[in-house]
Design a protein around this motif. Structure first.
Motif, mmCIF file in Angstrom:
data_model
loop_
_atom_site.group_PDB
_atom_site.id
_atom_site.type_symbol
_atom_site.label_atom_id
_atom_site.label_comp_id
_atom_site.label_asym_id
_atom_site.label_seq_id
_atom_site.Cartn_x
_atom_site.Cartn_y
_atom_site.Cartn_z
ATOM 1 N N GLU A 1 23.114 7.461 -36.286
ATOM 2 C CA GLU A 1 23.734 7.415 -34.960
ATOM 3 C C GLU A 1 23.076 6.345 -34.090
ATOM 4 O O GLU A 1 23.746 5.658 -33.312
ATOM 5 N N MET A 2 21.763 6.190 -34.224
ATOM 6 C CA MET A 2 21.067 5.137 -33.476
ATOM 7 C C MET A 2 21.561 3.757 -33.891
ATOM 8 O O MET A 2 21.726 2.872 -33.051
ATOM 9 N N ILE A 3 21.812 3.568 -35.183
ATOM 10 C CA ILE A 3 22.300 2.280 -35.678
ATOM 11 C C ILE A 3 23.709 2.013 -35.159
ATOM 12 O O ILE A 3 24.042 0.886 -34.765
ATOM 13 N N ASP A 4 24.547 3.048 -35.129
ATOM 14 C CA ASP A 4 25.894 2.889 -34.568
ATOM 15 C C ASP A 4 25.820 2.408 -33.119
ATOM 16 O O ASP A 4 26.605 1.559 -32.680
ATOM 17 N N ALA A 5 24.860 2.939 -32.360
ATOM 18 C CA ALA A 5 24.699 2.539 -30.964
ATOM 19 C C ALA A 5 24.279 1.074 -30.863
ATOM 20 O O ALA A 5 24.721 0.344 -29.962
ATOM 21 N N VAL A 6 23.439 0.624 -31.801
ATOM 22 C CA VAL A 6 22.984 -0.767 -31.803
ATOM 23 C C VAL A 6 24.141 -1.726 -32.088
ATOM 24 O O VAL A 6 24.183 -2.846 -31.572
ATOM 25 N N LEU A 7 25.082 -1.293 -32.892
ATOM 26 C CA LEU A 7 26.225 -2.138 -33.233
ATOM 27 C C LEU A 7 27.271 -2.200 -32.122
ATOM 28 O O LEU A 7 28.209 -2.999 -32.194
ATOM 29 N N ASP A 8 27.132 -1.375 -31.091
ATOM 30 C CA ASP A 8 28.058 -1.365 -29.964
ATOM 31 C C ASP A 8 27.622 -2.422 -28.947
ATOM 32 O O ASP A 8 26.454 -2.461 -28.558
ATOM 33 N N PRO A 9 28.531 -3.299 -28.500
ATOM 34 C CA PRO A 9 28.141 -4.314 -27.504
ATOM 35 C C PRO A 9 27.652 -3.715 -26.185
ATOM 36 O O PRO A 9 26.876 -4.338 -25.476
ATOM 37 N N ARG A 10 28.096 -2.494 -25.865
ATOM 38 C CA ARG A 10 27.723 -1.871 -24.593
ATOM 39 C C ARG A 10 26.420 -1.099 -24.733
ATOM 40 O O ARG A 10 26.255 -0.289 -25.648
ATOM 41 N N VAL A 11 25.490 -1.347 -23.825
ATOM 42 C CA VAL A 11 24.193 -0.671 -23.809
ATOM 43 C C VAL A 11 24.054 0.064 -22.484
ATOM 44 O O VAL A 11 24.067 -0.557 -21.413
ATOM 45 N N GLU A 12 23.939 1.364 -22.560
ATOM 46 C CA GLU A 12 23.745 2.146 -21.342
ATOM 47 C C GLU A 12 22.306 1.980 -20.852
ATOM 48 O O GLU A 12 21.363 2.045 -21.629
ATOM 49 N N LEU A 13 22.169 1.766 -19.548
ATOM 50 C CA LEU A 13 20.852 1.572 -18.949
ATOM 51 C C LEU A 13 20.445 2.812 -18.163
ATOM 52 O O LEU A 13 21.282 3.645 -17.801
ATOM 53 N N GLN A 14 19.153 2.907 -17.910
ATOM 54 C CA GLN A 14 18.651 4.022 -17.109
ATOM 55 C C GLN A 14 19.284 3.956 -15.722
ATOM 56 O O GLN A 14 19.275 2.925 -15.058
ATOM 57 N N GLY A 15 19.884 5.037 -15.291
ATOM 58 C CA GLY A 15 20.640 5.027 -14.054
ATOM 59 C C GLY A 15 22.117 4.942 -14.369
ATOM 60 O O GLY A 15 22.582 5.417 -15.397
ATOM 61 N N ALA A 16 22.862 4.288 -13.511
ATOM 62 C CA ALA A 16 24.314 4.206 -13.702
ATOM 63 C C ALA A 16 24.762 2.896 -14.345
ATOM 64 O O ALA A 16 25.939 2.731 -14.647
ATOM 65 N N GLY A 17 23.864 1.958 -14.532
ATOM 66 C CA GLY A 17 24.244 0.633 -15.013
ATOM 67 C C GLY A 17 24.390 0.533 -16.522
ATOM 68 O O GLY A 17 24.060 1.454 -17.274
ATOM 69 N N HIS A 18 24.877 -0.616 -16.959
ATOM 70 C CA HIS A 18 24.981 -0.924 -18.380
ATOM 71 C C HIS A 18 24.963 -2.441 -18.548
ATOM 72 O O HIS A 18 25.142 -3.192 -17.583
ATOM 73 N N MET A 19 24.713 -2.884 -19.792
ATOM 74 C CA MET A 19 24.840 -4.308 -20.084
ATOM 75 C C MET A 19 25.671 -4.489 -21.350
ATOM 76 O O MET A 19 25.694 -3.629 -22.227
ATOM 77 N N MET A 20 26.356 -5.625 -21.406
ATOM 78 C CA MET A 20 27.167 -5.995 -22.557
ATOM 79 C C MET A 20 26.477 -7.158 -23.274
ATOM 80 O O MET A 20 26.126 -8.158 -22.640
ATOM 81 N N ILE A 21 26.273 -7.023 -24.585
ATOM 82 C CA ILE A 21 25.614 -8.060 -25.383
ATOM 83 C C ILE A 21 26.627 -8.580 -26.390
ATOM 84 O O ILE A 21 27.027 -7.864 -27.310
ATOM 85 N N GLU A 22 27.059 -9.834 -26.195
ATOM 86 C CA GLU A 22 28.165 -10.369 -26.991
ATOM 87 C C GLU A 22 27.840 -11.769 -27.508
ATOM 88 O O GLU A 22 27.766 -12.730 -26.734
#
Length: 352
Positions: free
Chosen positions: A221-242
């Protein structure tokens, strides 16, 4: 999961290793499919075409070609010993260097870089003195051109184990350096995922080493999260890695947080997690970060966070700084294949 745990398993039938610290995936290594040269492999090669405009020379390897960023003193047909420095992109030559390193868990033998060096992370003077004695004894009678580095993992380890490691790396180095006659040939295989984990994740020593635990420990499941461009950040934010062909784009967003400090909070969280995300995803090259809007006066704070975050990274990283448009640029050495490329179609199916 509290503590430092190394998990050795297989991913899609290939050897893999995961490093988990306090329940968070910190590093992941997976053997690529096929016969691609692994970083660290040492070859005897033959110099082929000089590419002065590119500042290098193509060399003939047993399978395909390599590219050496060096031309001084090299003539076509010369026999050279080279080491693979990183992954090769599809259709491109394998990057190699003539600066060889013979690495193991405790010792690194460095041809052409003489001296006896102890890791600076070892502070105890008594321990350093013991290691210096082991280094001198282990390299006694060796060529003056052979150097030795004792790694920080040596601290607290039995002297006999360190001495045996030094002897093994010295013997290997001397044998390879003497083997310069003949055509292109693989002399030392590169380390696979699990060997690299055993060698490079020894400091600090893991609290536990588990074999075959990817499914039980939630690593898949951790690897699946790594393969997702969206990364949830602490708080309400997120970043997209593309990734794109030219560069890696990172976009930081505040999400539902509309407070005045939302931008800085999201940016700090992104900066702290960015090194881990790049490491896990196997991404490098030119990286452009579009941080969330924040006052210019806060850039100094973010600069400090970025420097601290990348300080301990093994992959060489240059923090270039801010552009006129307010983007942040950095360059990270590609030290492994992108995880998405290693897993290929299997990864796409797993995240579909």
């Amino acid at each position: 999961m509290i503590g430092r745990i190394v998990v050795l398993d297989e991913l899609y039938g290939r050897p893999a290793a995961a490093l988990i610290v306090d329940g968070q995936l910190q590093d992941l290594l997976v053997d690529p499919e096929g016969d691609d040269a692994l970083p660290g492999a040492i070859y005897r090669c033959v110099a082929d075409r000089l590419m002065k405009g590119q500042g290098g020379v193509f060399v003939k390897l047993p399978q395909g070609s390599g590219f050496l960023r060096q031309t001084s003193g090299i003539a076509p047909g010369a026999r050279l010993l080279v080491q693979v420095t990183g992954p090769s992109e599809a259709g491109k030559a394998v990057p190699v260097t003539t600066r060889l390193l013979f690495k193991s868990r405790y010792a690194i033998v460095t041809p052409g870089a003489p001296g006896r060096n102890i890791s600076r992370r070892i502070k105890d003077e008594d321990v350093r003195a013991e290691l210096e004695a082991l280094a001198e004894n282990g390299m006694k009678g060796a060529s003056e051109t052979l150097g030795l580095i004792l790694r920080s993992a040596c601290e607290g380890v039995d002297a006999l184990d360190i001495a045996q490691d030094i002897a093994a790396m010295r013997d290997l180095a001397e044998a390879v350096l003497a083997d310069t006659n003949g055509g292109p040939e693989l002399l030392v295989e590169g380390a696979g995922a699990q060997e690299t984990a055993w060698r490079d994740w020894a400091d600090p020593a893991p609290d536990e080493v588990i074999t075959g635990g990817f499914e039980d420990l939630g690593v898949l499941e951790m690897i699946d999260a790594v393969l997702d461009p969206r990364v949830e950040l602490q708080g309400a934010g997120h970043m997209m890695i593309e990734p794109t062909r030219a560069l890696l784009a990172v976009d930081v967003n505040t999400g539902g947080d509309t407070t005045p400090a939302a931008g800085l909070k999201a940016n700090i969280a992104a900066a702290r997690d960015l090194p881990r995300q790049l490491r896990l995803r196997g991404l490098g090259g030119q990286i452009v970060v579009d941080f969330a809007p924040m006052p210019k006066r806060d850039r100094a704070v973010l600069d400090q966070v970025l420097r601290a975050a990348f300080k301990g990274e093994s992959a060489e990283t240059s923090l270039v700084g801010w552009t006129t448009l307010g983007l942040y640029e950095l360059v990270r050495k590609r030290d492994r294949l992108a995880l998405a490329d290693v897993l290929g179609a299997e990864a796409q199916e797993g995240t579909a």
